[in-house]
Design a protein around this motif. Structure first.
Motif, mmCIF file in Angstrom:
data_model
loop_
_atom_site.group_PDB
_atom_site.id
_atom_site.type_symbol
_atom_site.label_atom_id
_atom_site.label_comp_id
_atom_site.label_asym_id
_atom_site.label_seq_id
_atom_site.Cartn_x
_atom_site.Cartn_y
_atom_site.Cartn_z
ATOM 1 N N LYS A 165 0.868 -1.174 0.000
ATOM 2 C CA LYS A 165 0.000 0.000 0.000
ATOM 3 C C LYS A 165 0.905 1.223 0.000
ATOM 4 C CE LYS A 165 -4.262 1.593 2.194
ATOM 5 N NZ LYS A 165 -5.250 1.324 3.264
ATOM 6 N N ARG A 166 0.905 1.966 -1.120
ATOM 7 C CA ARG A 166 1.871 3.044 -1.327
ATOM 8 C C ARG A 166 1.201 4.405 -1.225
ATOM 9 N NH1 ARG A 166 6.610 1.481 -3.737
ATOM 10 N NH2 ARG A 166 7.294 3.526 -2.984
ATOM 11 N N HIS A 167 1.880 5.308 -0.523
ATOM 12 C CA HIS A 167 1.379 6.663 -0.302
ATOM 13 C C HIS A 167 1.398 7.466 -1.601
ATOM 14 C CE1 HIS A 167 2.061 10.952 0.720
ATOM 15 N NE2 HIS A 167 1.218 10.719 1.708
ATOM 16 N N ILE A 168 0.291 8.155 -1.895
ATOM 17 C CA ILE A 168 0.219 9.059 -3.041
ATOM 18 C C ILE A 168 0.257 10.514 -2.563
ATOM 19 C CG2 ILE A 168 -1.179 9.852 -4.992
ATOM 20 C CD1 ILE A 168 -2.331 7.060 -5.214
ATOM 21 N N SER A 169 -0.658 10.863 -1.671
ATOM 22 C CA SER A 169 -0.718 12.221 -1.139
ATOM 23 C C SER A 169 -1.444 12.192 0.200
ATOM 24 C CB SER A 169 -1.448 13.157 -2.109
ATOM 25 O OG SER A 169 -2.794 12.752 -2.275
ATOM 26 N N SER A 170 -1.245 13.241 0.994
ATOM 27 C CA SER A 170 -1.909 13.297 2.292
ATOM 28 C C SER A 170 -1.808 14.694 2.868
ATOM 29 C CB SER A 170 -1.295 12.282 3.263
ATOM 30 O OG SER A 170 0.056 12.607 3.540
ATOM 31 N N MET A 171 -2.553 14.932 3.961
ATOM 32 C CA MET A 171 -2.479 16.164 4.733
ATOM 33 C C MET A 171 -2.512 15.809 6.218
ATOM 34 S SD MET A 171 -4.891 18.917 2.672
ATOM 35 C CE MET A 171 -6.312 17.834 2.543
ATOM 36 N N ASN A 172 -1.570 16.370 6.968
ATOM 37 C CA ASN A 172 -1.497 16.184 8.421
ATOM 38 C C ASN A 172 -1.368 14.722 8.840
ATOM 39 O OD1 ASN A 172 -1.710 18.951 8.978
ATOM 40 N ND2 ASN A 172 -3.949 18.876 8.982
ATOM 41 N N THR A 173 -0.654 13.935 8.064
ATOM 42 C CA THR A 173 -0.457 12.539 8.428
ATOM 43 C C THR A 173 1.019 12.166 8.313
ATOM 44 O OG1 THR A 173 -0.740 11.659 6.189
ATOM 45 C CG2 THR A 173 -2.725 11.942 7.507
ATOM 46 N N VAL A 174 1.388 11.126 9.034
ATOM 47 C CA VAL A 174 2.712 10.537 8.860
ATOM 48 C C VAL A 174 2.730 9.808 7.521
ATOM 49 C CG1 VAL A 174 4.346 8.859 9.771
ATOM 50 C CG2 VAL A 174 3.045 10.294 11.342
ATOM 51 N N VAL A 175 3.765 10.022 6.736
ATOM 52 C CA VAL A 175 3.881 9.379 5.419
ATOM 53 C C VAL A 175 4.376 7.957 5.630
ATOM 54 C CG1 VAL A 175 5.008 9.457 3.165
ATOM 55 C CG2 VAL A 175 4.327 11.584 4.305
ATOM 56 N N LYS A 176 3.562 6.987 5.193
ATOM 57 C CA LYS A 176 3.949 5.596 5.414
ATOM 58 C C LYS A 176 3.498 4.729 4.251
ATOM 59 C CE LYS A 176 -0.114 4.811 8.383
ATOM 60 N NZ LYS A 176 -0.607 6.194 8.461
ATOM 61 N N ASP A 177 4.390 3.874 3.790
ATOM 62 C CA ASP A 177 4.051 2.801 2.860
ATOM 63 C C ASP A 177 3.915 1.526 3.689
ATOM 64 O OD1 ASP A 177 4.240 4.513 0.675
ATOM 65 O OD2 ASP A 177 6.364 4.067 0.366
ATOM 66 N N LEU A 178 2.845 0.783 3.439
ATOM 67 C CA LEU A 178 2.566 -0.414 4.224
ATOM 68 C C LEU A 178 2.826 -1.668 3.405
ATOM 69 C CD1 LEU A 178 -0.833 0.724 5.783
ATOM 70 C CD2 LEU A 178 1.442 0.945 6.773
ATOM 71 N N TYR A 179 3.537 -2.615 4.001
ATOM 72 C CA TYR A 179 3.825 -3.903 3.359
ATOM 73 C C TYR A 179 3.277 -5.003 4.259
ATOM 74 C CZ TYR A 179 6.850 -0.908 0.644
ATOM 75 O OH TYR A 179 7.321 0.115 -0.157
ATOM 76 N N THR A 180 2.390 -5.841 3.690
ATOM 77 C CA THR A 180 1.623 -6.778 4.487
ATOM 78 C C THR A 180 1.772 -8.203 3.978
ATOM 79 O OG1 THR A 180 -0.018 -5.052 4.921
ATOM 80 C CG2 THR A 180 -0.680 -7.329 5.359
ATOM 81 N N ALA A 181 2.002 -9.120 4.906
ATOM 82 C CA ALA A 181 1.930 -10.557 4.628
ATOM 83 C C ALA A 181 0.714 -11.087 5.365
ATOM 84 C CB ALA A 181 3.185 -11.269 5.094
ATOM 85 N N ASP A 182 -0.150 -11.821 4.651
ATOM 86 C CA ASP A 182 -1.443 -12.228 5.188
ATOM 87 C C ASP A 182 -1.626 -13.738 4.970
ATOM 88 O OD1 ASP A 182 -4.123 -12.572 5.836
ATOM 89 O OD2 ASP A 182 -4.678 -10.606 5.077
#
Length: 406
Positions: free
Chosen positions: A384-401
């Motif tokens: 899950k890759r960050h595109i844009s945001s406001m007032n948030t911590v910038v984070k890319d999420l990598y998940t194993a399920d």
């Protein structure tokens, strides 16, 4: 030194890790056990207009003569310093700049147990476990004014040799002096943070209320219990694992089938945070350290999330998907008689974020149904890759399920 905004990094990863939704429920009497592991690294955040900043930026501030005067407890010494500065320095002149660097690594492992109460209703319990490490480095870079100030104090005609040695020592050990000021006012020192523990526990029910070959509609509703560490107002570098208040949520999902193994999904989820009382520091734009602590009524902003995806699960077990999500939060509210502190606490607490996501994996369920594989399970990897945001911590999420059904 005044830190204009306390670092309070909210890593509610499990709330943002369920991006690619669907309307699937378990058959009656079937159970599933799911382990979801999410990892992210953070060193940036966005402001109220979406510009990127280092998460350490609130620590990187100018150290001015005004802050020297404000820190002088003896009124006579303060008056002498003011007289000495006349014609040489102004209160806004800088003695140097605090430098800071910060980077965090967060790992969340969630255990999720689900049970099909009926063919259309599934009950689930999710328990996340957080492991976080935040590395912090703070330094000080003196300005030309600092040396001029010390040299001027050292001049024989000024008779300020002792004061010059004191000022020189404080500038040389500016970080030590900052931490001393923090501890004198009830804060913890600025240092590396390493913390682990249970996050907020979720209980949810999912009901498939429309089930056709070409379209399916489902509702998921539940509650989030404030079982996770919600932070401490006396720690400037906070890594909370929970919101500190109960949350109630509901969401709707729709699957439109282009063919039996290919469909489009749209979903919307809304979370209401129940008001609570919490300890806060009555910070203002002018001062955030020498301020009182108060237990105040607070209402965290409501959260919402919406997304669209296309998902493909053919007969041979492939699991694949592409999607886009957009999430937000309304501003927080506080009730305190200190109007300046209220404005600071509520400032820039709304959030917006947009991500794209991709999923790839394998499931043995089709093979199990054909009696070609003994155990039904699924294993997927997601980004899950960050595109844009406001007032948030910038984070890319990598998940194993990983899920197993029994």
């Amino acid at each position: 030194m005044t830190i204009h905004k306390t670092l309070f990094l909210g890593f509610m990863l499990m709330g943002s890790a369920y991006g690619m939704e669907n309307t699937k429920v378990l058959p009656k009497g079937v159970r599933s056990f799911n382990i979801k592991s999410v990892h992210t690294t953070v060193d940036q955040k966005t402001d109220s207009v979406g510009l990127f900043h280092s998460i350490a930026e609130p620590l990187a501030k100018e150290f001015t003569f005004k802050k020297v005067l404000d820190g002088e407890k003896n009124p006579i010494n303060k008056m002498l310093l003011q007289a000495f500065m006349q014609g040489k320095f102004t209160e806004n002149d800088s003695l140097g700049t605090f430098t800071a660097d910060m980077k965090g690594n967060i790992q969340v492992t969630a255990a999720i147990f689900s049970y099909g109460l009926t063919d259309r209703f599934t009950l689930a319990l999710g328990v996340p476990y957080y492991q976080a490490k935040m590395n912090v480095r703070v330094g000080f870079r003196a300005s030309e004014n600092a040396q001029k100030f010390v040299n001027s104090l050292n001049e024989p005609s000024n008779n300020q040799t002792a004061k010059a040695r004191e000022v020189a020592d404080k500038l040389t050990h500016a970080v030590r002096e900052l931490n001393r000021k923090l501890t004198d006012n009830g804060y913890s020192e600025i240092q590396d943070v390493q913390r682990s523990g249970i996050g907020d526990i979720t209980v949810a029910g999912k009901y498939l209320f429309l089930d056709h070959d070409f379209i399916k509609l489902a509702n998921t509703s539940g509650a989030v219990a404030p079982t996770g560490y919600a932070g401490d107002p006396n720690i400037l570098v906070n890594v909370p694992f929970g919101t500190g208040s109960w949350g109630l949520f509901t969401g709707f999902a729709a699957d439109e089938f282009l063919r039996p193994d290919l469909w489009l999904n749209q979903y919307f989820k809304y979370t209401y945070q129940i008001p609570t009382h919490k300890n806060v520091r009555l910070k203002t734009e002018e001062e955030t350290i020498t301020v009182a602590e108060e237990r105040a009524w607070s209402k965290l902003g409501s959260r919402w999330e919406t997304g669209i995806s296309t998902q493909y699960e053919p007969w041979f077990g492939l699991v694949a998907g592409l999607g886009l999500t957009h999430a937000g939060k309304t501003g927080d509210r506080y009730d305190t008689d200190n109007q300046a502190a209220k404005e600071t606490l509520e400032k820039d607490t709304f959030e917006r974020s947009t991500y794209w996501e991709a999923r790839i994996g394998y499931q043995s369920i089709p093979a199990f149904k054909r009696k070609e594989f003994p155990v039904p399970f699924s294993l997927t990897l997601e980004a899950k890759r960050h595109i844009s945001s406001m007032n948030t911590v910038v984070k890319d999420l990598y998940t194993a399920d990983f899920s197993v059904y029994f």
